[in-house]
Design a protein around this motif. Structure first.
Motif, PDB file in Angstrom:
ATOM      1  N   ASP A   1      12.711  16.205  -0.069  1.00 61.04           N
ATOM      2  CA  ASP A   1      11.585  15.955   0.837  1.00 61.04           C
ATOM      3  C   ASP A   1      12.046  15.012   1.935  1.00 61.04           C
ATOM      4  OD1 ASP A   1       9.099  15.814   1.957  1.00 61.04           O
ATOM      5  OD2 ASP A   1       8.175  14.686   0.328  1.00 61.04           O
TER       6      ASP A   1
ATOM      7  N   ASN B   1       9.199  13.222   3.877  1.00 63.28           N
ATOM      8  CA  ASN B   1       8.297  12.480   3.005  1.00 63.28           C
ATOM      9  C   ASN B   1       6.901  13.118   2.984  1.00 63.28           C
ATOM     10  OD1 ASN B   1       7.928  10.558   1.101  1.00 63.28           O
ATOM     11  ND2 ASN B   1       7.810   8.831   2.518  1.00 63.28           N
TER      12      ASN B   1
ATOM     13  N   MET C   1       5.426  14.702   0.556  1.00 63.64           N
ATOM     14  CA  MET C   1       4.685  14.455  -0.687  1.00 63.64           C
ATOM     15  C   MET C   1       3.861  13.179  -0.588  1.00 63.64           C
ATOM     16  SD  MET C   1       4.212  15.951  -3.439  1.00 63.64           S
ATOM     17  CE  MET C   1       3.788  15.819  -5.123  1.00 63.64           C
ATOM     18  N   LYS C   2       4.406  12.137   0.005  1.00 65.83           N
ATOM     19  CA  LYS C   2       3.681  10.881   0.165  1.00 65.83           C
ATOM     20  C   LYS C   2       2.478  11.086   1.084  1.00 65.83           C
ATOM     21  CE  LYS C   2       4.143   6.118   1.655  1.00 65.83           C
ATOM     22  NZ  LYS C   2       4.968   5.132   2.341  1.00 65.83           N
ATOM     23  N   THR C   3       2.658  11.860   2.153  1.00 69.67           N
ATOM     24  CA  THR C   3       1.563  12.141   3.083  1.00 69.67           C
ATOM     25  C   THR C   3       0.442  12.895   2.381  1.00 69.67           C
ATOM     26  OG1 THR C   3       3.175  12.297   4.880  1.00 69.67           O
ATOM     27  CG2 THR C   3       1.000  13.202   5.300  1.00 69.67           C
ATOM     28  N   ILE C   4       0.801  13.874   1.572  1.00 70.64           N
ATOM     29  CA  ILE C   4      -0.200  14.660   0.857  1.00 70.64           C
ATOM     30  C   ILE C   4      -0.938  13.789  -0.158  1.00 70.64           C
ATOM     31  CG2 ILE C   4      -0.496  16.549  -0.794  1.00 70.64           C
ATOM     32  CD1 ILE C   4       1.776  17.988   0.729  1.00 70.64           C
ATOM     33  N   GLN C   5      -0.214  12.913  -0.849  1.00 74.33           N
ATOM     34  CA  GLN C   5      -0.858  12.024  -1.820  1.00 74.33           C
ATOM     35  C   GLN C   5      -1.820  11.056  -1.126  1.00 74.33           C
ATOM     36  OE1 GLN C   5       2.572  10.425  -3.816  1.00 74.33           O
ATOM     37  NE2 GLN C   5       2.565  12.046  -5.376  1.00 74.33           N
ATOM     38  N   GLU C   6      -1.429  10.550   0.050  1.00 71.98           N
ATOM     39  CA  GLU C   6      -2.307   9.654   0.804  1.00 71.98           C
ATOM     40  C   GLU C   6      -3.573  10.394   1.248  1.00 71.98           C
ATOM     41  OE1 GLU C   6       0.175   8.194   3.933  1.00 71.98           O
ATOM     42  OE2 GLU C   6       1.175   6.725   2.656  1.00 71.98           O
ATOM     43  N   GLU C   7      -3.393  11.641   1.698  1.00 74.24           N
ATOM     44  CA  GLU C   7      -4.556  12.446   2.083  1.00 74.24           C
ATOM     45  C   GLU C   7      -5.465  12.684   0.878  1.00 74.24           C
ATOM     46  OE1 GLU C   7      -3.491  16.110   3.974  1.00 74.24           O
ATOM     47  OE2 GLU C   7      -2.557  15.112   5.679  1.00 74.24           O
ATOM     48  N   GLY C   8      -4.867  12.894  -0.286  1.00 71.69           N
ATOM     49  CA  GLY C   8      -5.650  13.093  -1.498  1.00 71.69           C
ATOM     50  C   GLY C   8      -6.472  11.869  -1.845  1.00 71.69           C
ATOM     51  N   VAL C   9      -5.896  10.688  -1.706  1.00 73.38           N
ATOM     52  CA  VAL C   9      -6.629   9.441  -1.985  1.00 73.38           C
ATOM     53  C   VAL C   9      -7.775   9.292  -0.992  1.00 73.38           C
ATOM     54  CG1 VAL C   9      -6.421   6.928  -1.935  1.00 73.38           C
ATOM     55  CG2 VAL C   9      -4.661   8.295  -3.058  1.00 73.38           C
TER      56      VAL C   9
ATOM     57  N   ASP D   1     -10.492  11.753  -1.861  1.00 71.79           N
ATOM     58  CA  ASP D   1     -11.208  11.302  -3.057  1.00 71.79           C
ATOM     59  C   ASP D   1     -12.259  10.256  -2.693  1.00 71.79           C
ATOM     60  OD1 ASP D   1      -9.826  13.002  -4.716  1.00 71.79           O
ATOM     61  OD2 ASP D   1      -8.413  11.482  -5.430  1.00 71.79           O
TER      62      ASP D   1
END
Length: 110
Positions: free
Chosen positions: A21, A24, A26-34, A37
């Motif tokens: 990656d 990065n 994956m980090k962007t997607i995780q931040e969007e997920g938070v 939420d």
């Protein structure tokens, strides 16, 4: 059997690198997920408030007498003033507010 061994050896020698990656993502997607939420949590809270308000309204409506069987016209005018006719200001057909006498810009067209 030797052909199978040769293919198996070629299979074991095959090395496909695991994707890296670099941006990065994956980090962007995780931040969007938070972030999503948190938005969903707010949306759920607002929706629950609206649902509880609707339940209160339905409870209040259920406490009223049945219309028109038990409710008099006076009771209807008291409980629902926005739908009742004001005897001091009668309305003419069509019952649109813009088409009533006394409204600025109203022109009588017989």
């Amino acid at each position: 059997s030797s052909g199978i061994n040769a293919e198996y050896g070629a299979y074991e020698a095959l090395s496909i690198p695991y994707p890296v990656d670099k941006t990065n993502m994956m980090k962007t997607i995780q931040e969007e997920g938070v972030k999503k939420d948190a938005e969903l949590k707010d949306f759920r809270a607002k929706t629950q408030e609206e649902i509880s308000l609707c339940k209160k309204y339905l409870t209040a409506m259920d406490s009223l007498p049945a219309y028109p069987a038990e409710m008099t016209e006076e009771m209807r005018m008291y409980y629902f003033p926005e739908t009742s006719v004001d005897p001091d200001r009668p309305r003419d057909f069509p019952y649109k507010p813009s088409m009533q006498l006394g409204v600025p810009g109203f022109k009588y067209d017989p």
